[in-house]
Write an enzyme that holds these catalytic residues in place. Structure first.
Site, mmCIF file in Angstrom:
data_model
loop_
_atom_site.group_PDB
_atom_site.id
_atom_site.type_symbol
_atom_site.label_atom_id
_atom_site.label_comp_id
_atom_site.label_asym_id
_atom_site.label_seq_id
_atom_site.Cartn_x
_atom_site.Cartn_y
_atom_site.Cartn_z
ATOM 1 N N ASP A 7 -20.179 -56.306 55.261
ATOM 2 C CA ASP A 7 -19.806 -56.715 53.878
ATOM 3 C C ASP A 7 -18.791 -57.924 54.020
ATOM 4 O O ASP A 7 -18.315 -57.948 55.495
ATOM 5 C CB ASP A 7 -19.041 -55.615 53.217
ATOM 6 C CG ASP A 7 -18.897 -55.821 51.814
ATOM 7 O OD1 ASP A 7 -19.867 -56.183 50.970
ATOM 8 O OD2 ASP A 7 -17.766 -56.044 51.390
ATOM 9 N N SER A 8 -18.554 -58.543 52.891
ATOM 10 C CA SER A 8 -17.950 -59.625 53.001
ATOM 11 C C SER A 8 -16.446 -59.286 53.163
ATOM 12 O O SER A 8 -15.551 -60.080 53.582
ATOM 13 C CB SER A 8 -18.212 -60.443 51.818
ATOM 14 O OG SER A 8 -18.045 -59.605 50.480
ATOM 15 N N TYR A 39 -17.684 -63.851 49.182
ATOM 16 C CA TYR A 39 -18.871 -64.755 49.502
ATOM 17 C C TYR A 39 -19.702 -65.130 47.941
ATOM 18 O O TYR A 39 -20.434 -66.051 48.015
ATOM 19 C CB TYR A 39 -19.957 -63.774 50.075
ATOM 20 C CG TYR A 39 -20.003 -63.500 51.680
ATOM 21 C CD1 TYR A 39 -18.684 -64.062 52.197
ATOM 22 C CD2 TYR A 39 -21.174 -63.167 52.190
ATOM 23 C CE1 TYR A 39 -18.573 -63.667 53.749
ATOM 24 C CE2 TYR A 39 -20.821 -62.940 53.672
ATOM 25 C CZ TYR A 39 -19.762 -63.245 54.507
ATOM 26 O OH TYR A 39 -19.780 -63.151 55.523
ATOM 27 N N GLY A 40 -19.076 -64.556 46.838
ATOM 28 C CA GLY A 40 -19.810 -64.720 45.794
ATOM 29 C C GLY A 40 -19.833 -65.881 45.122
ATOM 30 O O GLY A 40 -20.494 -66.197 44.261
ATOM 31 N N CYS A 70 -23.515 -55.908 51.188
ATOM 32 C CA CYS A 70 -23.158 -57.094 50.470
ATOM 33 C C CYS A 70 -24.132 -57.485 49.790
ATOM 34 O O CYS A 70 -25.064 -58.088 50.225
ATOM 35 C CB CYS A 70 -22.599 -58.117 51.262
ATOM 36 S SG CYS A 70 -21.802 -59.270 50.335
ATOM 37 N N GLU A 162 -9.801 -57.290 45.829
ATOM 38 C CA GLU A 162 -9.247 -57.701 47.322
ATOM 39 C C GLU A 162 -7.853 -57.696 47.380
ATOM 40 O O GLU A 162 -7.246 -57.443 48.205
ATOM 41 C CB GLU A 162 -10.164 -58.686 47.925
ATOM 42 C CG GLU A 162 -11.551 -58.583 48.036
ATOM 43 C CD GLU A 162 -11.927 -58.039 49.397
ATOM 44 O OE1 GLU A 162 -11.011 -58.391 50.370
ATOM 45 O OE2 GLU A 162 -12.685 -57.236 49.545
ATOM 46 N N CYS A 194 -22.631 -55.084 42.874
ATOM 47 C CA CYS A 194 -21.844 -55.630 44.027
ATOM 48 C C CYS A 194 -21.161 -54.458 44.615
ATOM 49 O O CYS A 194 -20.667 -53.696 43.954
ATOM 50 C CB CYS A 194 -20.847 -56.598 43.155
ATOM 51 S SG CYS A 194 -19.162 -57.293 44.094
ATOM 52 N N HIS A 196 -18.106 -54.197 45.474
ATOM 53 C CA HIS A 196 -16.794 -53.979 45.045
ATOM 54 C C HIS A 196 -16.754 -52.987 43.547
ATOM 55 O O HIS A 196 -15.740 -52.215 43.244
ATOM 56 C CB HIS A 196 -16.027 -55.137 44.686
ATOM 57 C CG HIS A 196 -15.688 -55.797 46.074
ATOM 58 N ND1 HIS A 196 -16.626 -56.177 46.884
ATOM 59 C CD2 HIS A 196 -14.647 -56.130 46.503
ATOM 60 C CE1 HIS A 196 -15.955 -56.876 47.999
ATOM 61 N NE2 HIS A 196 -14.763 -56.685 47.705
HETATM 62 N N1 DGL Z 1 -19.630 -57.508 48.652
HETATM 63 C C1 DGL Z 1 -20.180 -58.577 47.777
HETATM 64 C C2 DGL Z 1 -21.144 -58.260 47.009
HETATM 65 O O1 DGL Z 1 -21.457 -57.061 47.206
HETATM 66 C C3 DGL Z 1 -19.184 -59.148 46.684
HETATM 67 C C4 DGL Z 1 -17.863 -59.866 47.180
HETATM 68 C C5 DGL Z 1 -17.879 -61.159 47.605
HETATM 69 O O2 DGL Z 1 -18.025 -61.988 46.873
HETATM 70 O O3 DGL Z 1 -17.493 -61.560 48.849
HETATM 71 O O4 DGL Z 1 -21.757 -58.966 46.368
#
Ligand code: DGL
Length: 270
Positions: A7-8, A39-40, A70, A162, A194, A196
């Site tokens: 995951d990010s 990452y988004g 992710c 985060e 997502c 999160h």
């Molecule tokens: N973990 C990423 C997802 O599921 C979101 C977090 C990010 O933007 O890095 O899309």
């Protein structure tokens, strides 16, 4: 050898938690690319390169199977990785397909043509990069027809989570749900696209109202992983313990992970 979960950042711990509850004997190697999260808000090339680097690290840790927990990586990088990057003795799987299988009430491996399903209006909450990729709509079109998907890019929510600022995260979730409802007043189902967002599932449900079925991927991905490992036991791994790796600062990532999962999690430097 262990099953890798990438995951990010911290969000993939929702998937890790569900998977380890369902498969308590399976060792997992978790990698959070906290140094480069979120990452988004990155472009597809960036997400692709970071995801390949992270998955390579999990291969170095002995994984033959990696789950891209992710959504942003699954949306922006997975197809390209599978087509031209993943070696034949390794597997990388994403998180959209289990979600779509559940939404469309299709069985695993049902490759029949797309058909009408019971839901017509679906709200998708995801990061800006996932929404821009339209990967969810593309995968859905393989399985269902006549489903209207309204996507809401939920800027800011991942950063707030985060940072551990759950008050800001809640306020942002409520404003994104309001924005979605202005475009689609009566969704029947909502996808939390997502990793999160399961941490905010109660807020999404409250803001959407009790009539909206909220699909959260952690349990669905865990169920699909169990099914996959039953069919591919060679990918199960023979390691005895799980490891947690981060590209960020292990101490602060461990603290926030412990806060999220409400059990002690100790990260090591990736
Ligand atoms: N973990 C990423 C997802 O599921 C979101 C977090 C990010 O933007 O890095 O899309």
């Amino acid at each position: 050898m262990a099953v890798g979960i990438f995951d990010s950042g911290l969000g993939g711990l929702t998937v890790l938690d569900a998977a380890s509850k369902r498969l308590p004997d399976v060792p997992f190697a978790y990698l959070g690319d906290n140094q480069h999260a979120p990452y988004g808000v990155r472009d597809a090339q960036d997400v692709y390169e970071l995801t390949c680097t992270g998955v390579s690290r999990l291969w170095d840790a002995g994984c033959d199977l990696v789950i891209l927990a992710c959504n942003t990586a699954s949306a922006a990088a997975l197809r390209r990785m599978q087509e031209s990057w993943v070696p034949s003795d390794k597997r990388v799987l994403g998180v959209f397909v289990p979600l779509i299988e559940a939404l469309t009430e299709r069985q695993w491996g049902d490759n029949s043509p797309p058909r009408e399903v019971s839901v017509r209006n679906v709200a998708l909450f995801a990061t800006p990069a996932t929404v821009a990729s339209r990967a969810f709509q593309r995968e859905l079109a393989f399985r269902a027809i006549g489903v209207d998907v309204e996507a809401q890019a939920c800027g800011g929510v991942v950063d707030a989570i985060e940072d551990g600022d759950m008050i800001l995260a809640e306020a942002l979730v409520r404003s994104h749900v309001d924005a979605l409802k202005r475009k689609m007043p009566s969704p029947e189902a909502a996808i939390l696209g997502c990793t999160h967002y399961p941490l905010m599932q109660d807020v999404f449900q409250d803001a959407l109202g009790p009539s909206v079925k909220v699909y959260s991927q952690a349990d669905l991905v865990a169920e699909s992983l169990e099914d996959y490992l039953a069919r591919h036991p060679d990918k199960l791994g023979d390691s005895v313990s799980s490891i947690f790796l981060t590209t960020g600062d292990p101490r602060s990532v461990s603290d926030r992970a412990t806060q999220f999962l409400r059990r002690r999690i100790v990260f090591e430097q990736a």
